[in-house]
Design a protein around this motif. Sequence first.
Motif, PDB file in Angstrom:
ATOM      1  N   MET A   9      41.382  23.108  45.114  1.00 25.02           N
ATOM      2  CA  MET A   9      40.363  23.783  45.904  1.00 25.02           C
ATOM      3  C   MET A   9      40.714  25.256  46.086  1.00 25.02           C
ATOM      4  O   MET A   9      39.837  26.084  46.177  1.00 25.02           O
ATOM      5  N   THR A  10      41.990  25.583  46.111  1.00 25.87           N
ATOM      6  CA  THR A  10      42.388  26.979  46.293  1.00 25.87           C
ATOM      7  C   THR A  10      41.911  27.842  45.139  1.00 25.87           C
ATOM      8  O   THR A  10      41.534  28.985  45.352  1.00 25.87           O
ATOM      9  N   ASN A  11      41.927  27.321  43.906  1.00 24.95           N
ATOM     10  CA  ASN A  11      41.458  28.107  42.768  1.00 24.95           C
ATOM     11  C   ASN A  11      40.000  28.508  42.960  1.00 24.95           C
ATOM     12  O   ASN A  11      39.601  29.600  42.591  1.00 24.95           O
ATOM     13  N   HIS A  12      39.224  27.600  43.549  1.00 21.74           N
ATOM     14  CA  HIS A  12      37.799  27.878  43.772  1.00 21.74           C
ATOM     15  C   HIS A  12      37.630  29.129  44.639  1.00 21.74           C
ATOM     16  O   HIS A  12      36.786  29.962  44.379  1.00 21.74           O
ATOM     17  N   PHE A  13      38.441  29.241  45.680  1.00 20.61           N
ATOM     18  CA  PHE A  13      38.312  30.394  46.567  1.00 20.61           C
ATOM     19  C   PHE A  13      38.961  31.634  45.965  1.00 20.61           C
ATOM     20  O   PHE A  13      38.503  32.724  46.198  1.00 20.61           O
ATOM     21  N   ASN A  14      40.004  31.474  45.182  1.00 23.73           N
ATOM     22  CA  ASN A  14      40.688  32.630  44.611  1.00 23.73           C
ATOM     23  C   ASN A  14      39.776  33.440  43.697  1.00 23.73           C
ATOM     24  O   ASN A  14      39.730  34.656  43.795  1.00 23.73           O
ATOM     25  N   TRP A  15      39.065  32.770  42.796  1.00 24.95           N
ATOM     26  CA  TRP A  15      38.205  33.527  41.879  1.00 24.95           C
ATOM     27  C   TRP A  15      37.102  34.225  42.651  1.00 24.95           C
ATOM     28  O   TRP A  15      36.725  35.344  42.332  1.00 24.95           O
ATOM     29  N   HIS A  16      36.568  33.567  43.675  1.00 24.44           N
ATOM     30  CA  HIS A  16      35.477  34.174  44.455  1.00 24.44           C
ATOM     31  C   HIS A  16      35.992  35.380  45.243  1.00 24.44           C
ATOM     32  O   HIS A  16      35.338  36.426  45.278  1.00 24.44           O
ATOM     33  N   LEU A  69      32.861  33.699  35.896  1.00 27.03           N
ATOM     34  CA  LEU A  69      34.206  33.614  36.466  1.00 27.03           C
ATOM     35  C   LEU A  69      34.498  32.206  36.978  1.00 27.03           C
ATOM     36  O   LEU A  69      35.600  31.678  36.788  1.00 27.03           O
ATOM     37  N   GLN A  70      33.508  31.592  37.621  1.00 30.53           N
ATOM     38  CA  GLN A  70      33.714  30.232  38.123  1.00 30.53           C
ATOM     39  C   GLN A  70      33.899  29.250  36.968  1.00 30.53           C
ATOM     40  O   GLN A  70      34.760  28.372  37.027  1.00 30.53           O
ATOM     41  N   ALA A  71      33.115  29.407  35.920  1.00 34.28           N
ATOM     42  CA  ALA A  71      33.254  28.529  34.759  1.00 34.28           C
ATOM     43  C   ALA A  71      34.640  28.694  34.133  1.00 34.28           C
ATOM     44  O   ALA A  71      35.273  27.705  33.738  1.00 34.28           O
ATOM     45  N   GLN A  72      35.126  29.926  34.059  1.00 33.60           N
ATOM     46  CA  GLN A  72      36.455  30.172  33.509  1.00 33.60           C
ATOM     47  C   GLN A  72      37.524  29.535  34.393  1.00 33.60           C
ATOM     48  O   GLN A  72      38.475  28.924  33.898  1.00 33.60           O
TER      49      GLN A  72
END
Length: 136
Positions: A1-8, A93-96
């Motif tokens: 879940m952290t990756n989700h927030f990091n890219w954003h 970015l989210q897809a990546q």
Amino acid sequence: MTNHFNWHEKHVETLGFGSRLADSVAKGMGSWKFIIIQTILVVLWMGLNLVAYVSHWDVYPFILLNLVFSTQAAYAAPIIMMAQNRQNDRDRLQAQADYQTNIDAKIEIEALTLKLNQLEIDKLDKIIEMLEEMKK
């Protein structure tokens, strides 16, 4: 879940004032609140001009109102397109990020599979060894 927030968070940090403003304008113009407020203003504008006793600043067919709408559309369209382009960038970015998460998960699953296979082989070796000892 952290990756989700990091890219954003990384993407938001890269936005300049104009980009954030365009996103806010596009978000506001794409809301029911905007439509309702604009409808109320148009009805008031037309009503006041139709029943005004002293001054009709924009008589029927409301040419000034049409000019206001044309100007609004001329600015709104490119602002909304800028916001959509940024949305496409965010989606990319989210897809990546999702792809990288899937790759990492695949590597972990493969490592676990190898470990489980090795445990199974070790168990079978011990069973064979025990059977051979029992034979003796």
